[in-house]
Design an enzyme around this catalytic site. Structure first.
Site, mmCIF file in Angstrom:
data_model
loop_
_atom_site.group_PDB
_atom_site.id
_atom_site.type_symbol
_atom_site.label_atom_id
_atom_site.label_comp_id
_atom_site.label_asym_id
_atom_site.label_seq_id
_atom_site.Cartn_x
_atom_site.Cartn_y
_atom_site.Cartn_z
ATOM 1 N N GLN A 1 -9.233 -3.210 11.031
ATOM 2 C CA GLN A 1 -9.549 -3.155 9.608
ATOM 3 C C GLN A 1 -11.031 -3.340 9.323
ATOM 4 O OE1 GLN A 1 -7.527 -2.206 7.374
ATOM 5 N NE2 GLN A 1 -5.734 -2.167 8.689
ATOM 6 N N ASP B 1 0.876 -1.161 0.000
ATOM 7 C CA ASP B 1 0.000 0.000 0.000
ATOM 8 C C ASP B 1 0.919 1.218 0.000
ATOM 9 O OD1 ASP B 1 -2.235 1.499 0.069
ATOM 10 O OD2 ASP B 1 -2.705 1.133 2.175
#
Length: 1064
Positions: free
Chosen positions: A576, A88
């Site tokens: 998450q 990411d």
RNA sequence: GGGCGUGUAGCUUAGUUUGGCUGGAGCACCCCGCUGAUAACGGGGAGGCCACAGGUUCAAAUCCUGUCAUGCCCA
């Protein structure tokens, strides 16, 4: 022929590092996937991409463990499990990091520095710790393809993300609106909640009660605000429909002293919530009427700052109802300035209030707001605004209010809640679908899905996906400067085909290059140029595209993607839930009308030893290398799995890692060593058919451990399926330590010491071989190193190419037969051995001094194990006995409480009679109610019965649910023979300790000299036994002068001197 | 402020779903034993207001309500 290799001492760090090299050389990871290719049954895993701009800590190891473990397990079950790494690389944290480095504390500063150069720095920054991540990943044994990862900054990835956004655009799910965000006019940036959280400060500032004059009456509604600068933007007042309000008339001047500006005239009429009258009003007053808030809804009032806002064609300056209105503070009436609060904005949109700014992006009032305010920074105007209100009689009261307020962490200025232009994905339009898809996911733990995610989805809001930032996936939306036509681009090709002739082709899909691309308006009738919206996407949108963007779908790998979507398994930490778990689900719902993943494991966090979260600022992050280089990865991984349920937050205990290592791995290794050293010495070949001993032919002990192995393996597997990895690990650990090492190996030691070939020895070797292989295969997904080494030592092959022993629909089951009765019996035997040791301790009989006899009373027939038990208990002869009375007699104890009442002063005499009486006889008399002592009737109430062991016996009884009571009785009598044997054991023990102390080889011969007080106490055959056990080539037993400086000990009152010399 | 977790011995934890025997382990500690058996092993001991306060029940670590601490997410 594969003779097991002898194992040396365990050095986990060297072993693991060497295995990593071996794996690389032999391409074991690649092989472990390709070997299963023929079965053609993929299990797909999707890696949640980390950002490599921070150092990996121990808390990153745990999520990688659970990812790796499940993938390895499924591989062993025969599935093809490909694992692509991901990074990411976009997002605010990256920008902030670079801004700090370069001291660029505002958007202006970044633009002066140059967007191109800034983004170049960001791009470099995301790889700062890539090497550290790669090293950690490899060292912990996480198998993932890091050589061909997906990277969110690659054009391929971005193009796939663009494609997906266009799907949403085409479905009408993408729209432009406002989002109220904390905003700093100094730096020109809005802030994420994360940034806001680090900038809260307590401040004291003026808050005001303001009078809003109703149009249809003389009354004023009183509202309260802590941000006077938002008052020019006021367009509405919100009341609680069910809250009770009052209209009151001021009847007298305030009795106490008045603070600050403001006031009211006698006769003024004010409206506010009934509950807050006392808090707000300082004047004496009279309540004219009471009514619910719903009565106020729809009433119009006069604007405070006429002309500041164009209220035509809108519902401006009316009273509306809202659920969020409470009477916990203020007046029960909420002043609403649409652009400067989230509730305000949402309410404004609902009620049709005008959404116009009175404040510019520079934090200053827009021209036309008010002569006194135009062009001035809003926070500096608070006092002037209060003056303005006061001068026209619209201020009731001001006061100083102390509260926490977010401040810019860079400039320390107070942040303004400000409605920013933003693009949204209309998640509210797919609410039902996403709730449905969420319910189709198998969540672990279940509440993450049903509650945590479920709750979130039931209040789903539109997803603001644009950010006014520089480093990220550019939003592929262009708007025409002539006709306002919006166009979303879904591929590079589309962009290039539409671009104007003088626009450059961007070298990559990032700002500022794509900003320079202008498109010909897609509207046929328009000849305008389209300009790209100057935003980048929320980086959660990036990672939410991972399932297809990692394959550059739909531009490439179409078949591949369609075969592996939705993915079988993802796993990340619990934070998450609203992050990646949500963004994956949101994208798959809106783009594919499907779930993104079938199973999701949500992990609890690792906290420090005090239960605080690990963070850089706290300085309590544990460096995984501290343990990689000490106990090794296997021990860390095993510790993490067995420590607690995956979803439970766990306090990291370095001591626990050591314990896992010492208990599980050292024990396992020593079992391996015990087996392999002898096997290699004997040239034992487990695969040779002629010498193979069928399980049916093996001893009870062998059959027992094999049966236990199967039972444990099956439970292990069941626990894996139900996500109870911790339970699986704990049970296997218990098996290895207690069943395998502390019982099977301990009881089998002498079988392998035997230098002659025998069926019994080979049975033991085959059994150990089979058990070790099964244990290694079960452990391999969790701790991939040491089990692999053992597996290689035993078979020459890697455990990671082996099949799951419990079997699956793809691989065969490979477990030995179970025998439940045998397992039960052995449990009893072990319990009896424990009991016997306790009996000995309680009777003061040391372990090395043998007992002549022992008896087992009750329970099933376990005579097959009498030999084992006799040895464990150091009993010469162990037999089964039916009659407990043989060892016990009855004792009668007086109940003094009862007898005392009855006999009073005669009690001493009665007690004496009771004590001297024969207990059996007197009990018979008492039971027959004919017992009279000193003239008193003695009944059962007056005595207590006890069963005690007769002289020279010691016993204990244990109870089992299935079997009932089982007693063990030991004969405590002594004779010369036993004393001699006990003495011999003690001499052996001391000589062996000496051998060990001198570091003598196990095989080495010694010269042994012994002096005993009275030589005849040691019988000849016991002396011979000593010589054999201690491998004494020469031995003499002496009397008379004892040399000085010689070993001495005493046992049972007998003094022993001895000396040990190695014979070369 | 809201949602969702977590809180049991000095430490790490089982048990909580479905209320029921004296709340079970491991590490550390003390005593004893055993050991050519490893950083080990066995027996015993000490160590628990099961976070706190109420409630339901014959019975609560377990169910309900509230409070506190702590973590994540949202505001």
């Amino acid at each position: 022929m594969t003779v097991p290799k002898a194992a040396g001492n365990l050095d986990p760090v060297a072993l693991e590092n060497s295995l990593i090299r071996t794996w690389n050389e032999e391409k074991i990871f690649y092989q472990s996937i390709e070997n299963r290719r023929l079965k053609d049954s993929p299990f797909t895993f999707l890696e949640g991409p980390p950002t490599a701009n921070g150092k990996p800590g121990i808390h990153h190891v745990i999520s990688r463990l659970y990812k790796d473990m499940v993938c390895r397990w499924k591989t062993m079950e025969g599935h093809i499990v490909e694992r692509k790494a991901g990074w990411d690389t976009h997002g605010l944290p990256v920008e902030i990091e670079v801004q700090k480095q370069l001291d660029l504390m505002s958007n202006e500063a970044i633009e002066n520095f140059g967007m191109e150069a800034f983004n170049q720095k960001c791009k470099e920054s995301v790889w700062t710790y890539e090497q550290a991540w790669r090293e950690m990943t490899e060292r912990m044994g996480f198998w993932v393809d890091m050589d061909d990862p997906y990277v969110t900054l690659h054009d391929d990835y971005i193009e796939s993300a663009w494609w997906s956004l266009k799907q949403m655009f085409d479905k009408g799910l993408l729209f432009r609106g406002h989002k109220v965000l904390p905003y700093c006019p100094q730096t020109g940036t809005s802030y994420s909640s994360h940034e806001v959280a680090q900038g809260y400060k307590e401040v004291s500032e003026p808050a005001v009660f303001v009078k809003f004059k109703l149009k249809d009456s003389n009354s004023c509604i009183l509202a309260w605000t802590t941000t006077p600068w938002t008052l020019p933007g006021n367009v509405g007042l919100a009341v609680g429909p069910k809250v009770t309000y009052c209209r009151v008339k001021i009847t007298a001047e305030p009795s106490n002293s008045w603070e600050g500006r403001g006031g009211a005239e006698l006769g003024d009429e004010l409206i506010l919530a009934k509950d807050l009258l006392g808090n707000v009003l300082r004047h004496k007053m009279e309540v004219l009427e009471e009514f619910p808030g719903s009565k106020l809804i729809g009433k119009s009032y006069e604007p405070l700052f006429p002309g500041a806002i164009d209220g035509s064609d809108s519902n401006a300056w009316t009273v509306v109802g809202a659920d969020f209105v409470t009477t916990s503070d203020g007046t029960g009436v909420v002043h609403t300035a649409v652009m400067y609060g989230e509730d305000d904005y949402n309410l404004g949109m609902k009620e049709g209030f005008p959404s116009q700014h009175t404040v510019g992006m520079d934090g200053k009032f827009i021209k036309g707001t008010h002569d006194m305010l135009d062009g001035r920074y809003v926070k500096e105007c608070d006092s002037d605004i209060i003056d303005l209100l006061n001068s026209c009689g619209k201020l009731y009261r001001e006061h100083i209010y102390t509260h926490d307020y977010p401040h810019c962490w860079r400039t320390d200025h107070p942040l303004l809640y400000y409605a920013m232009d933003s693009w949204f994905v209309k998640m509210t339009a797919v609410k039902e679908q996403i709730i449905q898809y969420n319910s189709e996911v198998e969540w672990a733990p279940e509440w993450t899905g049903t509650k945590r995610m479920g709750e979130w989805l039931s209040n789903i809001k539109d997803w603001a996906i644009s950010r006014e930032r520089y480093w990220g996936t550019p939003i592929p939306v262009w708007i025409c400067n002539e006709c306002d036509n919006e166009h979303c681009v879904g591929s590079i090709e589309e962009m290039i085909s539409m671009k104007t002739d003088d626009s450059p082709i961007p070298p990559e899909l990032h700002r500022p290059y794509v900003d320079d691309v202008k498109l010909n308006c897609s509207n046929d009738d328009c000849s305008g140029e389209m300009i790209r919206e100057p935003y980048v996407m929320d980086c959660w949108f990036d990672s939410g595209c991972a399932s297809f963007a990692q394959w550059h779908y739909p531009f490439e790998n179409k078949e591949k993607f369609e075969g592996v979507f939705p993915v079988d398994y993802i796993c990340e930490a619990v934070d998450q839930t609203r992050g990646w778990f949500y963004s994956l689900l949101a994208v798959s719902t809106t783009v594919f009308d499907n779930v993104a993943y079938k199973r999701c494991l949500s992990l609890g966090h690792i906290l420090d030893k005090d239960g605080k979260k690990m963070s850089k600022s706290r300085g309590n992050v544990v460096n995984p290398w501290d343990h990689f280089n000490k106990e090794g990865s296997d021990a860390i991984r095993w510790y993490m799995m067995t420590q607690s349920a995956p979803w439970t937050p766990t306090n990291f205990d370095p001591n626990g890692v050591r314990e896992s290592y010492a208990k599980m791995f050292l024990t396992l290794w020593n079992v391996h060593r015990f087996y392999s050293d002898y096997a290699s010495l004997d040239n034992f070949d487990p695969e040779e058919k002629d010498s193979y001993v069928d399980i049916k032919e093996r001893s009870h002990l062998d059959k027992w451990i094999l049966s236990r192995m199967t039972t444990v393996a099956e439970n292990y597997h069941e626990n894996f399926i139900s996500w109870n990895f911790h339970k699986a690990g704990r049970e296997l650990e218990n098996f290895v330590i207690n069943d395998l090492s502390n019982w099977y190996v301990r009881r089998s030691r002498r079988r392998l010491w035997n230098e002659d070939e025998s069926n019994d020895k080979r049975s033991c070797q085959h059994t150990l071989h089979e058990v070790l292989l099964t244990v290694c295969r079960l452990m391999a997904p969790v701790s991939p190193f040491i089990p692999d080494q053992i597996h290689r030592d035993l078979t020459g092959h890697s455990v990671h190419l082996a099949d799951w022993p419990v079997g699956s629909n793809l691989v065969e089951r490979n477990l030995p037969p179970q025998n439940w009765v045998l397992e039960q019996e052995m449990a009893l035997v072990r319990k009896l051995a424990e009991t016997g040791r306790r009996v000995r301790v309680e009777a003061g009989r040391r372990q090395r001094l043998p007992c002549k006899s022992g008896w087992i009373v009750g329970g099933p027939d376990i005579s097959d194990f009498h030999e084992i038990l006799a040895e464990e208990l150091n009993v010469e002869e162990l037999t089964t006995e039916e009659d407990l009375d043989r060892f016990q007699r009855i004792e009668i104890a007086p109940n003094r409480k009862s007898l005392g009442k009855k006999c009073r002063q005669d009690l001493p005499a009665v007690l004496e009679l009771l004590e001297n009486a024969d207990p059996d006889n007197i009990l018979l008399e008492i039971e027959a109610e004919i017992c009279i002592l000193e003239g008193y009737d003695i009944t059962m109430e007056d005595i207590e019965l006890r069963r005690v062991e007769k002289e020279n016996f010691a016993a204990a009884t244990i109870s089992f649910e299935e079997i009932g009571d089982v007693s063990l009785v030991l004969d405590m009598s002594l004779n010369e023979d036993l004393v001699s044997k006990g003495l011999a054991r003690d001499i052996i023990r001391h000589v062996q300790a000496k051998r060990k102390e001198k570091n003598l080889d196990v095989e080495a011969l010694i010269e042994l000299d012994v002096w005993i007080d009275s030589k005849e106490q040691l019988f000849d055959n016991d002396w011979s036994h000593i010589q054999i056990e201690t491998r004494a080539g020469n031995a003499s037993i002496n009397q008379g002068d004892i040399p000085k400086k010689i070993e001495y000990f005493e046992v049972d009152g007998i003094g022993v001197n001895f000396s040990v010399k190695e014979i070369n």
